[in-house]
Motif scaffolding. Structure first.
Motif, PDB file in Angstrom:
ATOM      1  N   TYR A   1      -4.995  -0.011 -14.235  1.00  0.00           N
ATOM      2  CA  TYR A   1      -3.834  -0.863 -14.490  1.00  0.00           C
ATOM      3  C   TYR A   1      -2.636   0.044 -14.701  1.00  0.00           C
ATOM      4  CZ  TYR A   1      -6.628  -5.028 -15.871  1.00  0.00           C
ATOM      5  OH  TYR A   1      -7.450  -6.126 -15.918  1.00  0.00           O
ATOM      6  N   ASN A   2      -1.483  -0.382 -14.187  1.00  0.00           N
ATOM      7  CA  ASN A   2      -0.219   0.204 -14.628  1.00  0.00           C
ATOM      8  C   ASN A   2       0.600  -0.950 -15.187  1.00  0.00           C
ATOM      9  OD1 ASN A   2      -0.532   3.007 -13.718  1.00  0.00           O
ATOM     10  ND2 ASN A   2      -0.575   2.088 -11.691  1.00  0.00           N
ATOM     11  N   VAL A   3       1.501  -0.630 -16.098  1.00  0.00           N
ATOM     12  CA  VAL A   3       2.197  -1.710 -16.822  1.00  0.00           C
ATOM     13  C   VAL A   3       3.645  -1.843 -16.364  1.00  0.00           C
ATOM     14  CG1 VAL A   3       0.638  -1.531 -18.769  1.00  0.00           C
ATOM     15  CG2 VAL A   3       2.740  -0.169 -18.772  1.00  0.00           C
ATOM     16  N   ARG A   4       3.865  -1.503 -15.110  1.00  0.00           N
ATOM     17  CA  ARG A   4       5.205  -1.435 -14.505  1.00  0.00           C
ATOM     18  C   ARG A   4       5.013  -1.642 -13.010  1.00  0.00           C
ATOM     19  NH1 ARG A   4       4.100   3.011 -11.656  1.00  0.00           N
ATOM     20  NH2 ARG A   4       2.407   4.225 -12.510  1.00  0.00           N
ATOM     21  N   MET A   5       6.098  -1.687 -12.275  1.00  0.00           N
ATOM     22  CA  MET A   5       5.972  -1.728 -10.821  1.00  0.00           C
ATOM     23  C   MET A   5       5.688  -0.329 -10.290  1.00  0.00           C
ATOM     24  SD  MET A   5       6.036  -4.566  -9.238  1.00  0.00           S
ATOM     25  CE  MET A   5       6.527  -4.162  -7.552  1.00  0.00           C
ATOM     26  N   GLY A   6       5.140  -0.264  -9.082  1.00  0.00           N
ATOM     27  CA  GLY A   6       4.901   1.017  -8.438  1.00  0.00           C
ATOM     28  C   GLY A   6       6.183   1.544  -7.809  1.00  0.00           C
ATOM     29  N   ASP A   7       6.208   2.851  -7.604  1.00  0.00           N
ATOM     30  CA  ASP A   7       7.317   3.483  -6.917  1.00  0.00           C
ATOM     31  C   ASP A   7       6.696   4.440  -5.910  1.00  0.00           C
ATOM     32  OD1 ASP A   7       9.671   4.603  -6.131  1.00  0.00           O
ATOM     33  OD2 ASP A   7      10.325   5.229  -8.111  1.00  0.00           O
ATOM     34  N   PRO A   8       6.771   4.211  -4.617  1.00  0.00           N
ATOM     35  CA  PRO A   8       7.756   3.438  -3.867  1.00  0.00           C
ATOM     36  C   PRO A   8       7.373   1.995  -3.499  1.00  0.00           C
ATOM     37  CG  PRO A   8       6.485   4.755  -2.326  1.00  0.00           C
ATOM     38  CD  PRO A   8       5.916   5.017  -3.694  1.00  0.00           C
ATOM     39  N   GLU A   9       6.317   1.418  -4.092  1.00  0.00           N
ATOM     40  CA  GLU A   9       5.967   0.048  -3.693  1.00  0.00           C
ATOM     41  C   GLU A   9       7.106  -0.939  -3.967  1.00  0.00           C
ATOM     42  OE1 GLU A   9       4.096   2.153  -5.404  1.00  0.00           O
ATOM     43  OE2 GLU A   9       1.947   1.828  -5.094  1.00  0.00           O
ATOM     44  N   THR A  10       7.842  -0.733  -5.067  1.00  0.00           N
ATOM     45  CA  THR A  10       8.964  -1.626  -5.386  1.00  0.00           C
ATOM     46  C   THR A  10       9.973  -1.688  -4.243  1.00  0.00           C
ATOM     47  OG1 THR A  10       8.714  -0.966  -7.678  1.00  0.00           O
ATOM     48  CG2 THR A  10      10.759  -2.092  -7.112  1.00  0.00           C
TER      49      THR A  10
ATOM     50  N   VAL B   1       2.385  -6.344 -14.088  1.00  0.00           N
ATOM     51  CA  VAL B   1       1.070  -5.711 -14.114  1.00  0.00           C
ATOM     52  C   VAL B   1       0.806  -5.221 -12.694  1.00  0.00           C
ATOM     53  CG1 VAL B   1      -1.322  -5.909 -14.884  1.00  0.00           C
ATOM     54  CG2 VAL B   1       0.346  -7.640 -15.598  1.00  0.00           C
ATOM     55  N   PHE B   2       0.489  -3.972 -12.587  1.00  0.00           N
ATOM     56  CA  PHE B   2       0.231  -3.336 -11.284  1.00  0.00           C
ATOM     57  C   PHE B   2      -1.249  -3.001 -11.308  1.00  0.00           C
ATOM     58  CE2 PHE B   2       1.672   0.979  -9.123  1.00  0.00           C
ATOM     59  CZ  PHE B   2       0.500   1.069  -8.402  1.00  0.00           C
ATOM     60  N   ILE B   3      -2.020  -3.704 -10.493  1.00  0.00           N
ATOM     61  CA  ILE B   3      -3.470  -3.540 -10.520  1.00  0.00           C
ATOM     62  C   ILE B   3      -3.883  -2.700  -9.316  1.00  0.00           C
ATOM     63  CG2 ILE B   3      -5.687  -4.728 -10.725  1.00  0.00           C
ATOM     64  CD1 ILE B   3      -4.120  -7.255 -11.557  1.00  0.00           C
TER      65      ILE B   3
ATOM     66  N   THR C   1       1.048  12.970  -4.724  1.00  0.00           N
ATOM     67  CA  THR C   1       2.457  12.881  -5.124  1.00  0.00           C
ATOM     68  C   THR C   1       2.635  11.551  -5.850  1.00  0.00           C
ATOM     69  OG1 THR C   1       3.187  11.596  -3.207  1.00  0.00           O
ATOM     70  CG2 THR C   1       3.040  13.990  -2.925  1.00  0.00           C
ATOM     71  N   GLY C   2       3.868  11.227  -6.210  1.00  0.00           N
ATOM     72  CA  GLY C   2       4.137   9.896  -6.756  1.00  0.00           C
ATOM     73  C   GLY C   2       4.034   8.818  -5.683  1.00  0.00           C
ATOM     74  N   GLY C   3       4.095   9.206  -4.423  1.00  0.00           N
ATOM     75  CA  GLY C   3       4.039   8.251  -3.310  1.00  0.00           C
ATOM     76  C   GLY C   3       5.052   8.649  -2.248  1.00  0.00           C
TER      77      GLY C   3
ATOM     78  N   LYS D   1       0.870  -1.175   0.000  1.00  0.00           N
ATOM     79  CA  LYS D   1       0.000   0.000   0.000  1.00  0.00           C
ATOM     80  C   LYS D   1       0.900   1.216   0.000  1.00  0.00           C
ATOM     81  CE  LYS D   1      -3.725   2.118   2.655  1.00  0.00           C
ATOM     82  NZ  LYS D   1      -3.358   3.490   2.340  1.00  0.00           N
ATOM     83  N   ASP D   2       0.587   2.191  -0.828  1.00  0.00           N
ATOM     84  CA  ASP D   2       1.404   3.407  -0.779  1.00  0.00           C
ATOM     85  C   ASP D   2       0.588   4.566  -0.224  1.00  0.00           C
ATOM     86  OD1 ASP D   2      -0.090   4.374  -2.908  1.00  0.00           O
ATOM     87  OD2 ASP D   2       1.654   5.139  -3.979  1.00  0.00           O
ATOM     88  N   TYR D   3       1.272   5.635   0.099  1.00  0.00           N
ATOM     89  CA  TYR D   3       0.666   6.834   0.695  1.00  0.00           C
ATOM     90  C   TYR D   3       0.907   7.971  -0.275  1.00  0.00           C
ATOM     91  CZ  TYR D   3      -0.144   3.902   4.609  1.00  0.00           C
ATOM     92  OH  TYR D   3      -0.629   2.870   5.380  1.00  0.00           O
ATOM     93  N   LYS D   4      -0.155   8.337  -1.008  1.00  0.00           N
ATOM     94  CA  LYS D   4       0.034   9.233  -2.151  1.00  0.00           C
ATOM     95  C   LYS D   4       0.049  10.709  -1.788  1.00  0.00           C
ATOM     96  CE  LYS D   4      -1.445   6.616  -6.162  1.00  0.00           C
ATOM     97  NZ  LYS D   4      -2.238   5.470  -5.694  1.00  0.00           N
ATOM     98  N   ARG D   5      -0.654  11.087  -0.698  1.00  0.00           N
ATOM     99  CA  ARG D   5      -0.773  12.519  -0.407  1.00  0.00           C
ATOM    100  C   ARG D   5       0.474  13.048   0.265  1.00  0.00           C
ATOM    101  NH1 ARG D   5      -5.769  14.711  -0.619  1.00  0.00           N
ATOM    102  NH2 ARG D   5      -7.313  13.292  -1.503  1.00  0.00           N
TER     103      ARG D   5
HETATM  104  N1  GLY Z   1       3.113   4.739  -6.255  1.00  0.00           N
HETATM  105  C1  GLY Z   1       2.197   4.726  -7.307  1.00  0.00           C
HETATM  106  C2  GLY Z   1       2.743   4.515  -8.633  1.00  0.00           C
HETATM  107  O1  GLY Z   1       3.882   4.097  -8.828  1.00  0.00           O
HETATM  108  O2  GLY Z   1       2.018   4.735  -9.582  1.00  0.00           O
END
Ligand code: GLY
Ligand code: AMP
Length: 425
Positions: free
Chosen positions: A290-299, A274-276, A231-233, A217-221
């Motif tokens: 859907y995102n077609v990559r890993m999340g950042d900062p989830e990675t 696949v990032f759902i 933000t990006g996370g 889980k990321d924290y976007k705000r």
């Molecule tokens: N942290 C969300 C993203 O990478 O899109």
């Protein structure tokens, strides 16, 4: 193997950190990379959208695999560029084909895919400048809040959630008629609002077989208590404590399986992540993106929990043999806290010298936006460092991240002090 990794953020530093631990990885190049990747691999000054330059470099250096971090090169078709070039087609690219990347590149394409394959998603319709009045009428049929999504890539800023109907209509016009998000909002998806808890599911697939990676889980705000701008996370936690086996089973059977089967039915080549993005509404998982990559900062929390060799996994993806590999996961929790430059996600400064990196104990500092300047590490982006720690639970892990952040310093540094706050009950 000689591997070329594209990207320059915390996600890429985490990939690099993991890949160099593999006995299969002889040489790792990162383009363009950052000060963190420079310490463990070789940075290369390449524009990741200049495919001809990537081709020349790959042939000169005898690259044997390309791993793509961010979505941009994927949406621009780097997978197909390699596959359709006689000199490059022997080099596997980890990432989807251009058609597969449309799942992130176009919200409308993603919605059509979801509906076609009976995957649960919010009700929607899409509109253009010609049909803007119809869009306003459609808004009148919905309950507030209203969800407006720019169709194309808008650097994570293309989604508006608006409570007032008149304001929603004004913003719809701004997007469609006044190009609020440039070409990305020449088409807009209007979606039913889903009230629930967000979570993300990460999948690695070879197009036929798949592995579900740890949840995060990321924290976007930007602000504490999930307030302020997106933000990006700003941090992430893995695993997500409230995701139990029952919910995971629903996610797998209703969402992951039909997604991979959808690729096959639609002839979509897909060898990558696949990032759902999901919202859990009364224990019913529903896809929001859907995102077609890993999340950042989830990675930065998912990869440190993977015990399996990442290069071996990528090789299996390339050879469509992912079913032959067992994914081993570290049972500990991992957390990361993003340290950013004051002002981010609006105006911020770059080039500030970072001190204290050598004092960090028992955490991993992944560089998100840094570069070397005369032997010093300086900030080079809004998100600067991701401080990752392990613990028996996320509270123990997060404590370590905060203890180590106390030792770090650069002018105007900022971070959220409440990552994981909503997981305490
Ligand atoms: N942290 C969300 C993203 O990478 O899109
Ligand atoms: P996206 O770029 O699609 O991830 O959307 C950005 C954010 O908007 C998500 O992280 C959610 O918080 C929110 N969001 C997107 N779609 C919906 C929806 N249908 N209902 C409620 N919130 C949404």
């Amino acid at each position: 193997m000689t591997i070329l990794l594209l990207g320059s953020g915390g996600r890429e530093h985490a990939f690099a950190w993991k890949m160099i631990q593999s006995p299969l990885c002889d040489t790792l190049f990162v383009a363009p990379g950052n000060a963190g990747t420079a310490e463990i691999a070789t940075n290369v000054n390449l524009n990741i959208l200049d495919f001809e330059a990537i081709k020349t470099f790959s042939l000169d250096e005898k690259v044997t695999m390309v791993v793509v971090g961010p979505e941009d090169p994927l949406v621009h078709g780097i997978y197909d560029f390699f596959k359709n070039d006689d000199d490059l087609k022997h080099i596997p690219v980890i990432g989807p084909s251009k058609k597969g990347a449309q799942l992130e590149g176009s919200k409308e394409f993603a919605k059509e895919f979801l509906i076609k394959h009976n995957i649960p998603t919010a009700a929607y319709d899409s509109f253009t400048a010609e049909t803007v009045e119809k869009g306003c009428e459609f808004l009148e049929t919905l309950q507030p809040p209203y969800v407006l999504k720019a169709d194309g890539l808008a650097a994570g800023k293309g989604v508006l959630i608006i409570h007032d109907l008149a304001e929603a209509k004004t913003e719809l016009r701004n997007m469609l008629v006044h190009a609020k998000f440039g070409a990305a909002s020449s088409k807009v998806v209007i979606e039913e609002f889903l009230d629930g808890i967000e979570l993300s599911c990460f999948v690695l697939t070879d197009g036929k077989n798949y592995k579900i990676l740890p949840t995060a889980k990321d924290y976007k705000r930007i602000g504490e208590g999930d307030t302020g701008l997106n933000t990006g996370g700003m941090g992430a936690v893995s695993p997500v404590p409230y995701v139990d086996a029952v919910l995971m089973e629903k996610i797998e059977t209703r969402i992951v399986k039909p997604t991979i089967e959808g690729f096959q039915k639609d002839g979509i080549e897909y060898k990558g992540f696949v990032f759902i993005g999901l919202i859990n509404v009364n224990n019913e998982p529903i896809v929001i993106e859907y995102n077609v990559r890993m999340g950042d900062p989830e990675t930065e929390v998912v990869v440190p929990r993977m015990k399996t060799d990442l290069v071996e996994l990528f090789q299996a993806v390339a050879n469509e043999k992912l079913d032959e590999i067992t994914l081993e996961i570290d049972p500990r929790s991992a957390t990361t806290v993003m340290v950013v430059s004051g002002g981010y996600p609006e105006d911020f400064m770059k080039g500030m010298e970072i001190s204290g990196l050598d004092k960090v104990i028992d955490s991993i500092v992944f560089h998100a936006g840094t570069r070397m300047n005369n032997g010093a590490v300086v900030s080079n982006g809004g998100r600067v460092l991701a401080v990752t720690s392990y613990g028996d639970d996320f509270q123990e892990a997060i404590k370590k991240s905060y203890q180590n952040i106390d030792k770090l310093h650069f002018d105007k540094m900022y971070f959220r002090k409440d990552i994981g706050f909503d997981l305490l009950s």
